[in-house]
Scaffold this active site. Structure first.
Site, PDB file in Angstrom:
ATOM      1  N   GLU A  41      35.125  37.724  48.820  1.00 60.66           N
ATOM      2  CA  GLU A  41      34.625  36.457  49.352  1.00 60.66           C
ATOM      3  C   GLU A  41      33.135  36.412  49.033  1.00 60.66           C
ATOM      4  O   GLU A  41      32.335  37.114  49.640  1.00 60.66           O
ATOM      5  CB  GLU A  41      34.838  36.375  50.866  1.00 60.66           C
ATOM      6  CG  GLU A  41      34.246  35.127  51.503  1.00 60.66           C
ATOM      7  CD  GLU A  41      34.200  35.221  53.024  1.00 60.66           C
ATOM      8  OE1 GLU A  41      33.230  34.695  53.615  1.00 60.66           O
ATOM      9  OE2 GLU A  41      35.120  35.818  53.611  1.00 60.66           O
ATOM     10  N   ARG A  45      25.485  31.700  50.256  1.00 62.79           N
ATOM     11  CA  ARG A  45      24.164  31.777  50.875  1.00 62.79           C
ATOM     12  C   ARG A  45      23.052  31.854  49.838  1.00 62.79           C
ATOM     13  O   ARG A  45      21.877  31.709  50.177  1.00 62.79           O
ATOM     14  CB  ARG A  45      24.062  33.021  51.769  1.00 62.79           C
ATOM     15  CG  ARG A  45      25.078  33.107  52.872  1.00 62.79           C
ATOM     16  CD  ARG A  45      24.901  34.412  53.638  1.00 62.79           C
ATOM     17  NE  ARG A  45      26.057  34.713  54.466  1.00 62.79           N
ATOM     18  CZ  ARG A  45      26.220  35.854  55.104  1.00 62.79           C
ATOM     19  NH1 ARG A  45      25.311  36.813  54.994  1.00 62.79           N
ATOM     20  NH2 ARG A  45      27.302  36.070  55.845  1.00 62.79           N
ATOM     21  N   LYS A 129      39.749  31.800  60.467  1.00 61.64           N
ATOM     22  CA  LYS A 129      38.808  32.899  60.586  1.00 61.64           C
ATOM     23  C   LYS A 129      38.414  33.028  62.061  1.00 61.64           C
ATOM     24  O   LYS A 129      38.385  32.019  62.789  1.00 61.64           O
ATOM     25  CB  LYS A 129      37.577  32.591  59.727  1.00 61.64           C
ATOM     26  CG  LYS A 129      36.478  33.629  59.751  1.00 61.64           C
ATOM     27  CD  LYS A 129      35.352  33.186  58.813  1.00 61.64           C
ATOM     28  CE  LYS A 129      34.201  34.171  58.792  1.00 61.64           C
ATOM     29  NZ  LYS A 129      33.133  33.783  57.845  1.00 61.64           N
TER      30      LYS A 129
END
Length: 319
Positions: A41, A45, A129
């Site tokens: 993943e 950012r 999640k």
């Protein structure tokens, strides 16, 4: 369940990766694959995220690459165009989730309370999640929420590492866990990809928990099997247990009443999760003979490999 999510479930761990330099993307992907986790993943950012996903996807099309920390539809479009096969977000943005659902893009949005779960269900999701996992109540919170929402599975991320990964994965409502302990930023910056491979393999082995279950000995007949098991039982203070096809000495030795698989006998290897163990071993070239599979309450609990090792048949055994 979506095919991508099924693959994630078999893998068990999703490395959460932060890349500041796209030049590190391909060697990092190789390090993860070599360590036994062909999945990542890549968080959005940094400015390098999109290009990193593109390079990883082009170099290793068989790898399951997703985009994390996705906050906008524009980020979704960029990530998918670059080759991301799934989307992860820290929170539940209905606009972003609806876009993904409408375009058949697997997404696991961040949730931390029952209201989030109900919003996810309303949008048609079955996997979410749970973030930040440890700070938001950890496994106890997940179990509490799973009780009323029986169809939901969770992918917890945040505060999960080698010390608690198996506590989480032991709960059947957990699809997989996200974590970054095998892909720490300082290792990536130092280009210590061998170190990442080592930590990744350690993570996989911790998750699978392989250990010797018992030795199976092929005996000529029931009398020979009884004598063999009794000898082991008497020598090592074990309980003799007579079964339909074998005699056990404790849980250490199984004496077969007639020759079975393996030139010399068989070895039982216990594992924390037989389906994840099979998935991992298949990436190592191992094939399984599903005609030997045994089930309990519709769950696979034992299966033999097709290949002998050192004259012994090998079967996995669910702990």
């Amino acid at each position: 369940m979506n095919e991508v999510l099924e693959k994630i479930q078999k893998l068990g761990i999703v490395p959460v990766v932060v890349l500041d330099d796209a030049a590190d993307a391909v060697p990092l992907a190789k390090a993860l694959i070599d360590g036994g986790l062909p999945v990542a993943e890549v968080t959005f950012r940094t400015a390098a995220a999109e290009e990193s996903i593109r390079q990883m996807a082009e170099a290793y099309p068989e790898m399951l690459i997703g985009a994390g920390t996705v906050l906008t539809i524009e980020n979704v479009k960029k990530a998918v165009a670059a080759g991301a096969k799934f989307i992860v977000s820290p929170g539940l943005n209905p606009t972003v989730v609806k876009y993904c659902v409408d375009h058949d893009i697997p997404i696991t949005p961040g949730t931390s309370n029952p209201s989030d779960i109900e919003a996810a269900l309303e949008l048609g999701l079955e996997v979410v999640k749970f973030f930040p996992a440890e700070a938001a109540g950890g496994l106890n919170m997940i179990k509490s929420m799973a009780a009323p929402y029986t169809t939901v599975k969770f992918m917890p991320t945040g505060g999960i590492g080698a010390h608690n990964i198996n506590d989480y994965l032991a709960f059947d409502k957990i699809l997989a866990c996200g974590g970054s302990w095998m892909v720490k930023g300082d290792l990536i910056k130092a280009k210590d990809f061998a170190g990442i491979t080592k930590l990744t393999k350690e993570a996989v082995m911790t998750m699978l928990g392989f250990e010797l279950g018992h030795l199976g000995i092929n005996c000529a007949d029931e009398e020979s099997a009884t004598d063999t098991a009794r000898t082991f039982a008497n020598l090592f203070g074990l309980e003799e247990k007579n079964g339909s096809s074998s005699v056990f000495a404790g849980n250490m030795v199984e004496a077969m009443k007639a020759p079975y698989l393996g030139s010399n006998g068989h070895l039982a290897i216990k594992t924390n999760n037989i389906l994840r163990a099979m998935n991992y071993l298949e990436t190592q070239g191992i094939q399984f003979d599903m005609d030997t599979a045994k089930y309990k309450n519709d769950k696979l609990i034992a299966v033999y490999m097709k290949k002998e090792i050192g004259g012994f048949a090998i079967h996995l055994l669910q702990k």
